[in-house]
Structure formats: structure tokens, C-alpha cells
Scaffold this motif. Structure first.
Motif, mmCIF file in Angstrom:
data_model
loop_
_atom_site.group_PDB
_atom_site.id
_atom_site.type_symbol
_atom_site.label_atom_id
_atom_site.label_comp_id
_atom_site.label_asym_id
_atom_site.label_seq_id
_atom_site.Cartn_x
_atom_site.Cartn_y
_atom_site.Cartn_z
ATOM 1 N N VAL A 144 0.972 -1.240 -0.457
ATOM 2 C CA VAL A 144 0.326 0.268 0.072
ATOM 3 C C VAL A 144 1.090 0.988 -0.028
ATOM 4 O O VAL A 144 0.483 2.200 -0.646
ATOM 5 C CB VAL A 144 -0.944 0.288 0.756
ATOM 6 N N ALA A 145 2.058 1.087 0.989
ATOM 7 C CA ALA A 145 3.195 2.343 0.100
ATOM 8 C C ALA A 145 3.726 2.665 -0.824
ATOM 9 O O ALA A 145 2.919 3.925 -0.802
ATOM 10 C CB ALA A 145 4.237 2.111 1.709
ATOM 11 N N VAL A 146 3.869 1.529 -1.032
ATOM 12 C CA VAL A 146 4.417 2.035 -3.192
ATOM 13 C C VAL A 146 3.198 2.502 -3.684
ATOM 14 O O VAL A 146 3.350 3.046 -4.373
ATOM 15 C CB VAL A 146 4.942 0.755 -2.717
ATOM 16 N N LEU A 147 2.289 1.190 -3.260
ATOM 17 C CA LEU A 147 0.963 1.767 -4.368
ATOM 18 C C LEU A 147 0.736 3.039 -4.220
ATOM 19 O O LEU A 147 0.296 3.614 -5.338
ATOM 20 C CB LEU A 147 -0.304 1.119 -4.900
ATOM 21 N N LEU A 148 0.515 3.369 -3.489
ATOM 22 C CA LEU A 148 -0.054 4.722 -3.035
ATOM 23 C C LEU A 148 0.884 6.374 -2.873
ATOM 24 O O LEU A 148 0.423 7.013 -3.654
ATOM 25 C CB LEU A 148 -0.848 5.224 -1.939
ATOM 26 N N GLY A 149 1.848 4.939 -2.722
ATOM 27 C CA GLY A 149 2.998 6.907 -2.267
ATOM 28 C C GLY A 149 3.655 6.571 -4.006
ATOM 29 O O GLY A 149 3.810 8.049 -4.358
ATOM 30 N N GLY A 150 3.274 6.128 -5.021
ATOM 31 C CA GLY A 150 4.133 6.507 -6.162
ATOM 32 C C GLY A 150 2.999 6.796 -6.738
ATOM 33 O O GLY A 150 3.040 7.452 -8.256
ATOM 34 N N ARG A 151 2.033 7.501 -6.512
ATOM 35 C CA ARG A 151 0.439 7.644 -7.756
ATOM 36 C C ARG A 151 0.513 9.528 -7.066
ATOM 37 O O ARG A 151 0.303 10.610 -7.202
ATOM 38 C CB ARG A 151 -1.060 7.755 -7.077
ATOM 39 N N VAL A 152 1.608 9.869 -5.484
ATOM 40 C CA VAL A 152 1.714 11.341 -5.302
ATOM 41 C C VAL A 152 2.849 11.640 -5.743
ATOM 42 O O VAL A 152 3.776 11.137 -4.787
ATOM 43 C CB VAL A 152 0.949 11.545 -3.850
ATOM 44 N N GLU A 153 3.230 13.004 -5.865
ATOM 45 C CA GLU A 153 4.453 13.225 -5.804
ATOM 46 C C GLU A 153 4.300 14.646 -4.256
ATOM 47 O O GLU A 153 3.978 14.511 -3.665
ATOM 48 C CB GLU A 153 3.983 14.825 -6.812
#
Length: 327
Positions: free
Chosen positions: A67-76
Motif C-alpha cells: 500500500v505504501a508503494v502503490l499509493l505513494g507512487g501516485r502522488v508527488e
């Protein structure tokens, strides 16, 4: 201050001062070990405090990491202030669903059901595009915590240490509360708890969900530290290693999970060292396994029970000496 509290204070003080002496490798190793200590504490809440042997703890850890990677990768420039709670919430939600079903079983059936749910989560990220398959996923940009870049080794070290201390203190207080005493009663004799009017299922479900959320926090920290996740984070091998950690440290004590995680990491580093073992270091699993077997056989209460075991041995020796003198 009791000796137990003093020991914990010394451990955290040593961890706080460690960056002053450590190199980059040592800093990374201790950061990783502290993350595993958080994960071991989450499992201690189930096994040592409630008597529920869960063999799927790695699933909650992996879900938090993904979840950290999937959500964090969508936001700058994602903020850890919302990303970390999202990871904890996702892991806790899955734990709630798993616990609602698996807690209706007992004993070895409970163990197998938790393992089955963990393997289901493993194959979702392993065999679908969602988790990137066997290649895993990279975290494009580390999150920020109040303007602090968690991609820096010292920043993630300090954050991990602070969260480890917070989780440890939270569980120590929780286990001293009415809720904690109810969990202890379930561990000792669940049938008697029911006879006294306690509905044990909600307590066990709450403990299971809380444990999953704490594991998800560890997953968030791991993803931020490495900047990469893969399906192995959800494998049953990690769940087995966590069980070894808490047994090695001593069941029934949060400090046992802390000691067990660090002891396990140090033993791994020792047996992997070619400077010590030479070519035998390639077979480090053999040495580690034999050491753990010997430790469990000689220290039934784990490493945290060693001082008590020594005192009992000294008292017994003194009593035998006094009896011999009297005769």
C-alpha cells in the motif's frame, strides 16, 4: 524503576546513540532489525499475550508495504502523515476480515486458516499485475514527514526508533489494562473466561485486528527504507522467522519480542560471516538452526528468562549447600 523498565530504557538509549558510532551498513542493519522488532511485537500480542498462534503475520506486513508503494507512487512528494495511517488501516482491515473467519476455528485449524489467507494475499501480488508479479514494485519517491525526507538513512532510522518505542509503550500499557487482563485470561483458560460471562470472540478479534495494523506499520517502514517491495514480504518463511524471534526472546513479554528480534538478526550476521566461519558461512542456516534448538532446550523461558533461571539455580545451589552443612 524496576530492573525490567531499566533494561528497556538502556536498550532504547543505546539505539538512540548508535548512529554516532555506526557506519552506513550498521545503520541499515539496525533499522531493518527495528522494523522486524515492530513486526515481532505485533505477533507477540497474538501468541504470547492471547495464545493465538498465527502463521500469516507476514501478509499484514506485506500489505502495509505494498500500500505504501502503490499509493505513494501516485502522488508527488507523498506525506507520511497520511500514507502511514493508510498502510496501517489497509493491513488492519484485512486482519479484521481474516480474523472474523479464522477465529471461529481453534488450535491447528486456526494456524492453517491464517496460513491459507496469507498465501492468498501472496498469490494476489505474485500472479497479478497489481503487485508487479515476481519483479515487485519500486517506490519512486520517499515520503516526507514534516518536511523530513525519509529516504535519508538517518531520517528513517530515527523515525523507526520513535515508532518502535511508541509501539512498545502502547502494548505495555495495553497489556496492563482491563483489555490486556482479558487477553491474559483467554490465553490461560478461555473456557473459564466464558463461564464467568466474558464473550471472548470480540476480544480476540480486536487483538487480531490491532496486531495486523501494527504489522502494517512495519510494512510501511520497510517499503520506505528499501524503496522496493516484492511478494517475498508476504511469504510464510517470514511468518516462521517471526515465531522463532518471539520464542527465542521469551513468550509473554513485549521485551522478549524486542530481544528476540535483535538476537535473531545478530545470530544471522554471525553465521553469515566468512571472516569467522570461512567457507562454512555458505551453510549459515545450519548453524543458526542448531543454535536456536540449543537455546530453546536450555532456556525454556527464552532469553529474557535467563536472569531468573540463573537466580533459581543459585538459590537451589545455596539451599543444597545449607542442607549438606546441616546434615
Amino acid at each position: 524503576m524496576t530492573s525490567r523498565t531499566g533494561f528497556v530504557v538502556v536498550v532504547f538509549a543505546a539505539l538512540a546513540l548508535y548512529p554516532l558510532l555506526a557506519g552506513s551498513y550498521g545503520l541499515d542493519l539496525v533499522t531493518k532489525t527495528m522494523i522486524y522488532a515492530i513486526l515481532a511485537l505485533s505477533l507477540e500480542l497474538l501468541v504470547g499475550s492471547t495464545g493465538l498462534v498465527c502463521f500469516g503475520q507476514a501478509a499484514f506486513f506485506g500489505i502495509g508495504a505494498y500500500v505504501a508503494v502503490l499509493l505513494g507512487g501516485r502522488v508527488e512528494s507523498p506525506s507520511a502523515l497520511w500514507l502511514a495511517p493508510a498502510c496501517v488501516g489497509a493491513a488492519a482491515l484485512y486482519a479484521l476480515a481474516v480474523g472474523a473467519l479464522s477465529l471461529r476455528t481453534r488450535g491447528v485449524y486456526f494456524i492453517m486458516v491464517t496460513l491459507a489467507f496469507a498465501q492468498m494475499a501472496y498469490y494476489v501480488v505474485h500472479d497479478t499485475p497489481l503487485g508487479g508479479g515476481t519483479d515487485g514494485i519500486y517506490l519512486n519517491q520517499p515520503p516526507l514527514l514534516l518536511g523530513l525526507d525519509l529516504g535519508r538513512p538517518l531520517a528513517i532510522y530515527g523515525t523507526t526508533l520513535a515508532l518502535l518505542a511508541a509501539v512498545f509503550a502502547f502494548l505495555a500499557l495495553l497489556l496492563r489494562s482491563r483489555f490486556g487482563r482479558a487477553l491474559a485470561g483467554i490465553r490461560i483458560n478461555e473456557q473459564r473466561m466464558r463461564a464467568t460471562g466474558f464473550s471472548t470472540y470480540p476480544y480476540k478479534l480486536a487483538a487480531f485486528t490491532l496486531s495486523g495494523g501494527i504489522a502494517g506499520l512495519g510494512g510501511f517502514l520497510f517499503a520506505v527504507k528499501d524503496g522496493f517491495v516484492n511478494p517475498e514480504l508476504l511469504s510464510w518463511h517470514l511468518s516462521g522467522a517471526l515465531l522463532v524471534m518471539i520464542i527465542l526472546g521469551g513468550l509473554g513479554h513485549p521485551r522478549g519480542a524486542l530481544v528476540g528480534a535483535f538476537a535473531f538478526a545478530l545470530l544471522q550476521e554471525l553465521f553469515k560471516s566468512e571472516a569467522v566461519w570461512g567457507p562454512l558461512a555458505r551453510h549459515w542456516n545450519l548453524g543458526l538452526g542448531l543454535t536456536i534448538i540449543a537455546t530453546v532446550a536450555l532456556l525454556p523461558r527464552g532469553l529474557v528468562g535467563l536472569p531468573r533461571q540463573w537466580r533459581e539455580a543459585l538459590v537451589g545451589r545455596a539451599a543444597r549447600g545449607a542442607a549438606g552443612a546441616a546434615s
